[in-house]
Structures are given as structure tokens and as C-alpha cells.
Design an enzyme around this catalytic site. Structure first.
Site, mmCIF file in Angstrom:
data_model
loop_
_atom_site.group_PDB
_atom_site.id
_atom_site.type_symbol
_atom_site.label_atom_id
_atom_site.label_comp_id
_atom_site.label_asym_id
_atom_site.label_seq_id
_atom_site.Cartn_x
_atom_site.Cartn_y
_atom_site.Cartn_z
ATOM 1 N N GLU A 33 -14.601 13.235 -61.980
ATOM 2 C CA GLU A 33 -14.840 13.062 -63.429
ATOM 3 C C GLU A 33 -16.184 12.407 -63.762
ATOM 4 O O GLU A 33 -16.250 11.539 -64.627
ATOM 5 C CB GLU A 33 -13.711 12.199 -64.031
ATOM 6 C CG GLU A 33 -12.351 12.800 -63.871
ATOM 7 C CD GLU A 33 -11.220 11.868 -64.316
ATOM 8 O OE1 GLU A 33 -10.285 12.359 -64.954
ATOM 9 O OE2 GLU A 33 -11.268 10.654 -64.015
HETATM 10 C C1 TNX Z 1 -7.506 11.122 -63.341
HETATM 11 S S1 TNX Z 1 -7.308 11.614 -60.513
HETATM 12 C C2 TNX Z 1 -8.322 10.310 -62.585
HETATM 13 C C3 TNX Z 1 -8.131 8.852 -62.638
HETATM 14 C C4 TNX Z 1 -7.058 8.477 -63.603
HETATM 15 C C5 TNX Z 1 -5.902 9.432 -63.472
HETATM 16 C C6 TNX Z 1 -4.726 9.061 -64.313
HETATM 17 C C7 TNX Z 1 -8.753 11.304 -60.533
HETATM 18 C C8 TNX Z 1 -9.491 11.637 -59.331
HETATM 19 N N1 TNX Z 1 -9.205 10.763 -61.649
HETATM 20 O O1 TNX Z 1 -9.332 8.240 -62.988
HETATM 21 O O2 TNX Z 1 -6.656 7.178 -63.308
HETATM 22 O O3 TNX Z 1 -6.340 10.696 -63.844
HETATM 23 O O4 TNX Z 1 -3.648 9.876 -64.049
#
Ligand code: TNX
Length: 529
Positions: free
Chosen positions: A338
Site C-alpha cells: 500500500e
Molecule cells: C491492509 S495487509 C494492510 C494493513 C492493514 C490491514 C487491515 C497489508 C499488507 N496491509 O496495513 O492493517 O489491511 O486489515
């Protein structure tokens, strides 16, 4: 009239009581090893009838010279001591076999498949766990614990009998990596909590614990060359609480505690996004040279390291060097998810450079599936959480994938729309959904040989303490552990839910605050004695 009804009811109640007493007595006579509720299900189980009795004369004998084996012997004695009240001694084995004893045999018997495989032989006379490595013995012990009554897990003296059904188990795992992730950044969890977590997951033969040590909301591992990361960046958490961090000494203590339970810690420093805590601690890490404010919300995707600044890589080299020195295990996780605030070119440049930094410190790199959009170095592992095309890109590059599909393996997802804790952006995940899938068939084009293993992740935006951790993790984790351990041919939800039901009493004995899913036929759970 009223009187008659009462009489009938009384007779009925007494009959039911007698019936249930006789069935529960019958249950105390274990004689069929093959109908025991072991999770994860072992590969082969052969029942021979009858049972071994653990009593005050039982001793643990070690075969094979090894410090580790001695430690495991002590660990086993320590597990059984509080509830049985027996002061079980641990001794080196001699030629003659002592009836009534437990043997931990590290010399193998010619049938052992790999380091994690073990044989468990129970006769009326002895219990023997045989393996070629201490890990195998440790795993065999977890099976043995599950063959004793649930009250073996209580911490106060209980009445026996302590019977173990006779037979032979021969067992080894489907996948070498069976992990769990704990996010200690969004909310910080103390060393004692992490240790309890380690104890609980080891019961289900989980062998990797991935610690998400940094994120926008907090930096949780002391880095001596950049002290403000924890002094400032570790000083808060989601919701504005006071946060916290592990000193290097505390962290090493966690690593050692895990090692003694054959669990390898995988530390993660999430970057180039998810880095607000670091960006608040050191102005020079920002592209504009200005320190950010600390962040206590739950948004994602707004922070980024400056991919074109040299200082960024000096910083990362220092962090990875210190972290690698604290890490006996092979892996360091670089996050990479992300990174919406990082330009694509910058992201590619950054991930390629950071992979080599990890390599230069002698470690193998893991990153979330987005890293597969860059050129992965040899040995790199992509952790599939969101996008199957990214996982496929890793495989196309000849790299392996660690399976953590959010729709199945995210322990922060709510069970259903009534669950108070957790999120549901990926799915509601009931116990059957968490169990009923196979990594080797989930993504067309990815086969077993491309898969390192499986990992269940607990993000902690909404999870603030140990009880809440337990509620989200149990009872989904045992199912995920079984996916990692037991071949798909031997797994079936309808049969599994019956076994899981029998673990309710074990959860209670261990003080686990679990979600009592309606899909599982839990027996009436007695209050703890
Ligand atoms: C997505 S999973 C994210 C996390 C969040 C999560 C909550 C991932 C690699 N990134 O930053 O905590 O969703 O479900």
C-alpha cells in the site's frame, strides 16, 4: 397435578444425570487413539487399544546427547507439573527400558522424513517420541499434550487419571512455513503478551511468528543508531494511547523464548509506505526535509520514504544491520504494501535497492505481494495477501509465495456482521471459511512447489489487549495451522469441526478467550476448576 409434573421432571432429570455421568466416565477410558481430536490432524494414526498411564512414578528419559533435548525434556516436565502435581524427573536413558516412562529419542529410527517429522509410539508400558532433530521432538510433544485430558493444561493440581490411548502416530508437515503475524505497531503488546501468544500458537505447530514492528502509528524496535525512532516514534499508538517499544534486550528475549518453542521470528520493517512514525522521528527521511506529526488514526497509504535521497538508504542499512544482528532466523520482511504515496518509479527503485541491503546482511527478503511488481532478487518471497496477479508475477520470476489471502487468513476480519472487534474490508471470515481452502489450488497457476507456506495475520487497528487478540485468533488459527500441516486429502470441514469442538475445553483450560462459533458443535463447557 403440579406435583405429578415435578415428579416426572425429577425422574427425567435423575435419568439424564445418570446417563451423562456414565457417558462422561466412559469418555475417561481412552482406548482408541484414532478417534482422538488432534489439531493439526496427523498424517497416520494407528490405534492398538489400551492406554499408557502417566502417574507419580513417571519419568522422562532422553536418548541422544544434546543440550536442546535436555531443555525440551524440562519443558515437557514443566507442562505436566502444575496440573498433575507430579515432580517428573528428566534423566539420560540407559540400556534397560523403565516401564511407566516417557522417552524422547533423538537418534531417529530410520523412518524419519525431515527435521519436523516425528513418530509417537504409545504402549501400555512406555511413550516414545522419536525424531532426528529437536524440532521433531518438540512437535511430537504438542501431539502428546493433546492426547491427555484437557485439564492437563490447567495451572492448578487436578485429579487424574492421566491416560494416553495406545498406538502409533507418524507425522510430518505439508508446508515448511506455518506462520502467524502479530501487528505490534497499531497497538503495542508487551513482552509477556507476545510470550503467551508464542505459547498458544506453538500448541498448534505454528513455526514462524512474523512481527509487524513498524507502521505509521508506531516504531516498536530499538535501533541504537537512530534512537528517536522509538523515543518519539514509539511513543503513541492508534487511539492516542502511550504505545511502547521493545529494547534490543527485550526483543532478544522474545526471539529466544520463541526459539525454545521452535518458532522463528520474522521481523518486519514496513516501507517505503506505512512509515509515518519514522518520518515523524527524523525530518531528513522526508522528501521535503520536514518532520511529520505523529499519527494515531487508522488510514493507510499516505506516508512514504524519500526514494531518491541517499540518507534513506544509509538509514535502512543501519536499521537492517541492527535487526539482522538480532535475528537468528533466515528472513527479514520489508513490507512494501500500500505505498500509494510513492511514485511507481520510486517504488521500483526503492524495493530493488532494499532487497539488496537485506541480502548484504545475510538475510532472505520477504515482502507483501506488491514487491513482485519489481524485479525480485533470487530467493525473495512474496507474501500474497491481496492481489493474485502479483503472486503470479512472483512465480513467473521463479520466486516463492507465502499465502496469507486476506479473505481467508486475516485474523482481524470479523467473523460475521455482529462481531464487535475487527474490520471487514476483505470479508467476514467464519470458522468454515478460514478452514475450507487449499493454498495449492486457490490461485490458478500457483502450485505447491511455488508455495513456501501459509501465514495468518492479525492486524491490530481494533485489537488492544490479550483477550481481544485471543478472541480474533481462536478458533480460526487452529484451522489455518491444519491447512499448513495436514495434506488436503486428509482435511474435511465436517470432520474437523468435531475435532475443533473438543478443543473448546482445552481453550478454557488455557484461559483462552475464544469466539464460540455456532458452526462448531461445542460440548457444554464446564467452568474452570
Ligand atoms: C491492509 S495487509 C494492510 C494493513 C492493514 C490491514 C487491515 C497489508 C499488507 N496491509 O496495513 O492493517 O489491511 O486489515
Amino acid at each position: 397435578m403440579t406435583c405429578k409434573t415435578t415428579k416426572i421432571n425429577l425422574t427425567a432429570i435423575v435419568t439424564i444425570l445418570i446417563l451423562s455421568l456414565t457417558t462422561s466416565c466412559a469418555k475417561q477410558e481412552p482406548s482408541d487413539l484414532s478417534s482422538e481430536s488432534i489439531i493439526p490432524a496427523p498424517l497416520t494414526v494407528i490405534a492398538t487399544g489400551g492406554y499408557f498411564s502417566l502417574d507419580k512414578n513417571t519419568e522422562i528419559y532422553l536418548k541422544g546427547e544434546s543440550e536442546e533435548l535436555k531443555q525440551i525434556g524440562q519443558y515437557l516436565a514443566g507442562r505436566f507439573r502444575p496440573s498433575t502435581g507430579f515432580d517428573i524427573e528428566v534423566k539420560q536413558a540407559t540400556e534397560s527400558e523403565v516401564p511407566g516412562s516417557i522417552y524422547l529419542n533423538l537418534t531417529g529410527d530410520g523412518t524419519i522424513v525431515n527435521d519436523e517429522s516425528y513418530n509417537l509410539d504409545v504402549t501400555k508400558k512406555t511413550v516414545k517420541i522419536t525424531a532426528v532433530s529437536p524440532a521433531g521432538i518438540f512437535l511430537g510433544i504438542q501431539t502428546l499434550r493433546q492426547l491427555l485430558p484437557a485439564k492437563i493444561e490447567l495451572s492448578t493440581p487436578q485429579k487424574g487419571p492421566w491416560r494416553i490411548p495406545a498406538g502409533t502416530i507418524s507425522d510430518w508437515p505439508e508446508y515448511a512455513y506455518r506462520g502467524t503475524m502479530l501487528d505490534v505497531s497499531r497497538h503495542f503488546f508487551a513482552v509477556e503478551d507476545v510470550k503467551r501468544f508464542i505459547d498458544l500458537i506453538s500448541y498448534y505447530k505454528i513455526n514462524f511468528l512474523h512481527l509487524h514492528l513498524s507502521d505509521d502509528q508506531g516504531w516498536r524496535i530499538e535501533i541504537k543508531s537512530w534512537p528517536n525512532l522509538t523515543a518519539h516514534g514509539g511513543s503513541t499508538q492508534v487511539g492516542g494511547g502511550k504505545g511502547g517499544y521493545y529494547t534490543q534486550e527485550q526483543y532478544s528475549d522474545i526471539v529466544k523464548y520463541a526459539q525454545e518453542r521452535y518458532i522463528t521470528i520474522v521481523p518486519e520493517i514496513d516501507m517505503p509506505g506505512h512509515t509515518n512514525a519514522a518520518l515523524a522521528s527524523y525530518a531528513e527521511l522526508n522528501a521535503d526535509g520536514k518532520a511529520r506529526e505523529l499519527y494515531t488514526g487508522t488510514e493507510v497509504g499516505f506516508s512514504t520514504f524519500a526514494a531518491k535521497k541517499e540518507i534513506t538508504y544509509k538509514f535502512i542499512d543501519d536499521v537492517i544491520r541492527e535487526l539482522a544482528a538480532l535475528t537468528p532466523g533466515p528472513y527479514i520482511h520489508i513490507g512494501g504494501d500500500e505505498s500509494h504515496a510513492t511514485k511507481k518509479d520510486d517504488y521500483v527503485l526503492f524495493v530493488e535497492k532494499v532487497q539488496n541491503i537485506v541480502k548484504s546482511h545475510g538475510k532472505t527478503v520477504i515482502g507483501w505481494d506488491e514487491i513482485a511488481t519489481t524485479k525480485l532478487i533470487e530467493g525473495a518471497v512474496a507474501q500474497f495477501w491481496d492481489k493474485a496477479p502479483n503472486a503470479l508475477k512472483a512465480v513467473e520470476q521463479g520466486r516463492r509465495v507465502l499465502f496469507s489471502p486476506a479473505k481467508r487468513a486475516y485474523l482481524d476480519m470479523q467473523y460475521d456482521s455482529t462481531t464487535k472487534l475487527g474490520l471487514h474490508w476483505a470479508a467476514y471470515i467464519e470458522i468454515d471459511n478460514a478452514y475450507n481452502w487449499d493454498p495449492a489450488t486457490l490461485v490458478p497457476g500457483i502450485q505447491k512447489e511455488n508455495i513456501l507456506g501459509i501465514e495468518a495475520a492479525l492486524w491490530s487497528e481494533t485489537v488492544t489487549n490479550m483477550d481481544e487478540i485471543e478472541y480474533m485468533v481462536f478458533p480460526r488459527l487452529p484451522g489455518i495451522a491444519e491447512i499448513g500441516w495436514t495434506p488436503p486429502m486428509k482435511r474435511d470441514w465436517n470432520e474437523y469441526k468435531e475435532r475443533l469442538a473438543m478443543h473448546g475445553e482445552r481453550f478454557k483450560a488455557m484461559g483462552i478467550d475464544f469466539y464460540p462459533s455456532k458452526l462448531v458443535p461445542w460440548p457444554d463447557l464446564k467452568e474452570e476448576e
